[in-house]
Scaffold this motif. Structure first.
Motif, short mmCIF file in Angstrom:
data_model
loop_
_atom_site.label_atom_id
_atom_site.label_comp_id
_atom_site.label_asym_id
_atom_site.label_seq_id
_atom_site.Cartn_x
_atom_site.Cartn_y
_atom_site.Cartn_z
N TYR A 83 79.06 -68.18 24.21
CA TYR A 83 78.58 -68.54 22.87
C TYR A 83 77.07 -68.67 22.96
O TYR A 83 76.55 -69.34 23.87
N ASP A 84 76.35 -68.02 22.05
CA ASP A 84 74.89 -67.97 22.22
C ASP A 84 74.11 -68.91 21.31
O ASP A 84 72.91 -68.76 21.14
N ARG A 85 74.80 -69.89 20.73
CA ARG A 85 74.08 -70.92 19.99
C ARG A 85 74.64 -72.30 20.32
O ARG A 85 75.33 -72.93 19.53
N PRO A 86 74.35 -72.79 21.51
CA PRO A 86 74.94 -74.06 21.96
C PRO A 86 74.57 -75.25 21.08
O PRO A 86 75.26 -76.27 21.11
N ARG A 87 73.51 -75.13 20.31
CA ARG A 87 73.12 -76.24 19.43
C ARG A 87 74.23 -76.58 18.44
O ARG A 87 74.32 -77.72 17.96
N ILE A 90 66.35 -73.64 20.97
CA ILE A 90 65.50 -72.68 21.68
C ILE A 90 66.32 -71.95 22.74
O ILE A 90 66.18 -70.74 22.92
N SER A 91 67.18 -72.68 23.42
CA SER A 91 68.00 -72.09 24.48
C SER A 91 69.32 -71.56 23.93
O SER A 91 69.90 -72.13 23.01
N ASN A 92 69.78 -70.45 24.51
CA ASN A 92 71.10 -69.92 24.17
C ASN A 92 72.06 -70.03 25.36
O ASN A 92 73.07 -69.33 25.43
N GLU A 93 71.74 -70.93 26.30
CA GLU A 93 72.58 -71.11 27.48
C GLU A 93 73.81 -71.94 27.14
O GLU A 93 73.70 -73.10 26.72
N MET A 94 74.97 -71.37 27.33
CA MET A 94 76.22 -72.09 27.15
C MET A 94 76.55 -72.74 28.49
O MET A 94 77.12 -72.13 29.39
N ALA A 147 70.24 -66.76 11.05
CA ALA A 147 70.29 -65.31 11.09
C ALA A 147 70.83 -64.80 12.43
O ALA A 147 71.30 -63.68 12.54
N SER A 148 70.77 -65.64 13.46
CA SER A 148 71.24 -65.24 14.78
C SER A 148 72.63 -65.77 15.08
O SER A 148 73.03 -65.79 16.24
N TYR A 149 73.39 -66.18 14.05
CA TYR A 149 74.70 -66.78 14.31
C TYR A 149 75.60 -65.78 15.02
O TYR A 149 75.71 -64.64 14.60
N PRO A 150 76.22 -66.18 16.14
CA PRO A 150 77.02 -65.25 16.94
C PRO A 150 78.30 -64.85 16.22
O PRO A 150 78.82 -65.60 15.42
N VAL A 151 78.79 -63.68 16.56
CA VAL A 151 80.05 -63.21 16.03
C VAL A 151 80.99 -62.89 17.17
O VAL A 151 80.59 -62.81 18.30
#
Length: 265
Positions: free
Chosen positions: A22-26, A113-117, A261-265
């Protein structure tokens, strides 16, 4: 940068979504529609404390269903209700721990800022999936198969009602994602419990009424009927409840005003 929410697409059904990438851990530490990280932290701490208190009380007041014999009260640990509420409590505690850690130590995740899951968010996600499906299933099974009338205690209401309401409300207001394919997390939990009941029965274990089963619908002296009930609960009820929760998640996304706009699918 925000965009209008998109409905679910066929991308949800890609094989990769069996995994925990998952690329939006926030999204694991914020509300969906509004609010600050501080407000979310308070939300998580409140529910963690709430469920800890409830699970302690469910043990303290076990005499309401087990009588005053400590040997019967300790059988709190054999019931699916208590397994499910325990997992739900652990889930809220892990949620709170992740939010606290990210708030103070991972400002890159907190500030999107980070996309680290991270590994702890992945673990949190698995427990979250299990706890949610289990809470809904145990509520439906209790009122549909186990409850036969009579008085209802406050603990019954909390462990077979408030738990499911919390799951749906929490899912409706937070940003935590639900993957369609993650239904198998709950299925594995269900299989684990059924295996436990088989071992418990084989070892001569009894319920609080000294019956040779945990629940009448899991009476392994009649394996044919029991397997049918277990299979229906694990392979039909558990996935269907997960799909219901996925539907709530999809609806939440569709109505959200704060989709990135960068919400993962």
């Amino acid at each position: 940068m925000m965009e209008t929410a998109r409905p679910c697409t066929k991308d949800e059904f890609r094989v990769k979504n069996f995994l925990l990438d998952y690329d939006r851990p926030r999204d694991f530490v914020t509300f969906q529609h509004c609010g600050t990280t501080v407000a979310y932290l308070i939300w998580r701490l409140f529910w963690a404390l709430f469920h800890v208190v409830c699970i302690i009380l469910s043990g303290v007041y076990s005499w309401q269903w087990a009588g005053h014999d400590p040997q019967q009260q300790v059988k709190w640990f054999i019931y699916l209700t208590d397994w499910c509420y325990f997992v739900l409590t652990v889930s809220t505690l892990v949620d709170a721990a992740c939010v606290i850690y990210i708030y103070f130590c991972r400002t890159d995740i907190r500030n999107d800022i980070s996309n680290e899951m991270t590994w702890y968010l992945k673990a949190n996600w698995v427990i979250f999936n299990i706890a949610n499906s289990a809470a809904v299933v145990v509520t439906l099974l209790y009122w549909g198969l186990v409850y036969t009338g009579g008085s209802v205690t406050v603990i019954d209401v909390f462990t077979h009602g408030v738990n499911a309401v919390y799951v749906m409300v929490n899912l409706g207001v937070t940003s935590v994602p639900v993957r369609f394919y993650h239904f198998f997390h709950g299925v594995l939990f269900g299989i684990t419990y059924v295996i436990f009941t088989v071992i418990y029965y084989a070892a001569g274990g009894t319920n609080h009424q000294d019956k040779s089963y945990v629940y009448p619908v899991l009476d392994w002296s009649d394996p044919g009927t029991t397997i049918a009930y277990a299979a229906a609960s694990i392979l039909i009820a558990m996935p269907l409840c997960h799909f219901l929760l996925y539907g709530i998640y999809a609806l939440r996304r569709c109505t959200s005003r704060q989709q990135s706009a960068s919400y993962p699918v």
